[in-house]
Write a protein that holds these residues in place. Structure first.
Motif, PDB file in Angstrom:
ATOM      1  N   GLN A  12       0.946  -1.020  -0.142  1.00  0.00           N
ATOM      2  CA  GLN A  12       0.078  -0.109   0.168  1.00  0.00           C
ATOM      3  C   GLN A  12       0.933   1.239  -0.065  1.00  0.00           C
ATOM      4  OE1 GLN A  12      -3.757   0.067   2.270  1.00  0.00           O
ATOM      5  NE2 GLN A  12      -3.218  -1.751   3.043  1.00  0.00           N
ATOM      6  N   GLY A  13       0.638   1.930  -0.731  1.00  0.00           N
ATOM      7  CA  GLY A  13       1.439   3.437  -0.841  1.00  0.00           C
ATOM      8  C   GLY A  13       2.404   3.377  -2.084  1.00  0.00           C
ATOM      9  N   ASN A  14       3.728   3.675  -1.583  1.00  0.00           N
ATOM     10  CA  ASN A  14       4.829   3.638  -2.360  1.00  0.00           C
ATOM     11  C   ASN A  14       6.097   2.701  -1.936  1.00  0.00           C
ATOM     12  OD1 ASN A  14       5.418   5.232  -0.328  1.00  0.00           O
ATOM     13  ND2 ASN A  14       6.139   6.938  -1.633  1.00  0.00           N
ATOM     14  N   ARG A  37       5.720   2.246 -14.135  1.00  0.00           N
ATOM     15  CA  ARG A  37       5.117   2.909 -13.200  1.00  0.00           C
ATOM     16  C   ARG A  37       3.868   3.651 -13.565  1.00  0.00           C
ATOM     17  NH1 ARG A  37       9.599   3.453  -9.946  1.00  0.00           N
ATOM     18  NH2 ARG A  37      11.700   2.702 -10.895  1.00  0.00           N
ATOM     19  N   TYR A  38       3.241   4.214 -12.590  1.00  0.00           N
ATOM     20  CA  TYR A  38       2.076   5.044 -12.941  1.00  0.00           C
ATOM     21  C   TYR A  38       2.817   6.348 -13.453  1.00  0.00           C
ATOM     22  CZ  TYR A  38      -1.011   1.732 -10.406  1.00  0.00           C
ATOM     23  OH  TYR A  38      -1.708   0.810 -10.169  1.00  0.00           O
ATOM     24  N   ASP A  39       1.894   6.982 -14.341  1.00  0.00           N
ATOM     25  CA  ASP A  39       2.307   8.461 -14.741  1.00  0.00           C
ATOM     26  C   ASP A  39       1.447   9.434 -14.394  1.00  0.00           C
ATOM     27  OD1 ASP A  39      -0.037   8.103 -16.485  1.00  0.00           O
ATOM     28  OD2 ASP A  39       1.002   7.888 -18.368  1.00  0.00           O
ATOM     29  N   ALA A  40       1.476  10.454 -14.619  1.00  0.00           N
ATOM     30  CA  ALA A  40       0.532  11.759 -14.207  1.00  0.00           C
ATOM     31  C   ALA A  40      -1.059  11.360 -14.487  1.00  0.00           C
ATOM     32  CB  ALA A  40       1.084  13.005 -14.745  1.00  0.00           C
ATOM     33  N   LYS A  45      -0.283   6.958  -7.710  1.00  0.00           N
ATOM     34  CA  LYS A  45       0.449   8.233  -7.529  1.00  0.00           C
ATOM     35  C   LYS A  45       1.294   7.920  -8.562  1.00  0.00           C
ATOM     36  CE  LYS A  45       3.440  10.769  -4.188  1.00  0.00           C
ATOM     37  NZ  LYS A  45       4.046  10.489  -3.112  1.00  0.00           N
ATOM     38  N   GLU A  46       1.757   9.132  -9.388  1.00  0.00           N
ATOM     39  CA  GLU A  46       2.762   8.931 -10.331  1.00  0.00           C
ATOM     40  C   GLU A  46       4.183   8.744  -9.680  1.00  0.00           C
ATOM     41  OE1 GLU A  46       4.880  12.299 -13.449  1.00  0.00           O
ATOM     42  OE2 GLU A  46       3.420  13.123 -11.962  1.00  0.00           O
ATOM     43  N   GLY A  47       4.583   7.799 -10.459  1.00  0.00           N
ATOM     44  CA  GLY A  47       5.973   7.496 -10.094  1.00  0.00           C
ATOM     45  C   GLY A  47       5.951   5.934  -9.196  1.00  0.00           C
ATOM     46  N   THR A  48       5.006   5.772  -8.874  1.00  0.00           N
ATOM     47  CA  THR A  48       4.779   4.373  -7.938  1.00  0.00           C
ATOM     48  C   THR A  48       4.506   3.307  -8.884  1.00  0.00           C
ATOM     49  OG1 THR A  48       2.447   4.537  -7.572  1.00  0.00           O
ATOM     50  CG2 THR A  48       3.707   5.726  -5.890  1.00  0.00           C
TER      51      THR A  48
END
Length: 132
Positions: A12-14, A37-40, A45-48
């Motif tokens: 959960q989270g990053n 990774r997720y983008d914007a 969340k971006e970068g996770t």
């Protein structure tokens, strides 16, 4: 093609990338094979970590950072079991995984093993360590 079964770790989270990097520092023959990774545009969340495939001691694992909040986490009823080849190895892994985690069974002789320990690491993942 034969069917494969791979352990899947949902953080959960990053924490996914930090956990993978930490685990890879503890075991030889470990690497990240792929990571997205997720983008914007999300939904995480971006970068996770949207999805990662990595190895520990040559064994494949998958990991993600869940963007969905849920009321459950890791539980000791499922754990990663490591047969250690030496007293030095089990003591090193036990100390490293116990750092900021918690002991479920301190290193000791329990009848079924001359040296065994069980810990929840800082990410909540449960590890059983056995001296082979």
């Amino acid at each position: 093609m034969s069917q494969k079964i791979t352990t899947f770790l949902m953080f959960q989270g990053n924490d996914a990338e930090e956990a993978m990097t930490y685990y890879m520092s503890l075991f030889d023959d470990s690497e990240i094979l792929s990571i997205s990774r997720y983008d914007a545009d999300g939904p995480g969340k971006e970068g996770t970590v949207q999805h990662a495939l990595f190895t520990l001691a040559g064994q494949p694992y998958m990991a993600i950072d869940s963007h969905v909040k849920h009321d459950f986490g890791f539980t000791p009823s499922i754990s990663l079991y490591v047969n250690c080849e030496s007293a030095d190895e089990i003591e090193r892994l036990y100390a490293a995984l116990l750092d900021k985690g918690g002991a479920l069974m301190p290193l000791g002789s329990y009848g079924f093993s001359t040296k065994f320990g069980w810990v929840n690491d800082r990410f909540g993942v449960s590890w059983q360590l056995n001296l082979a």
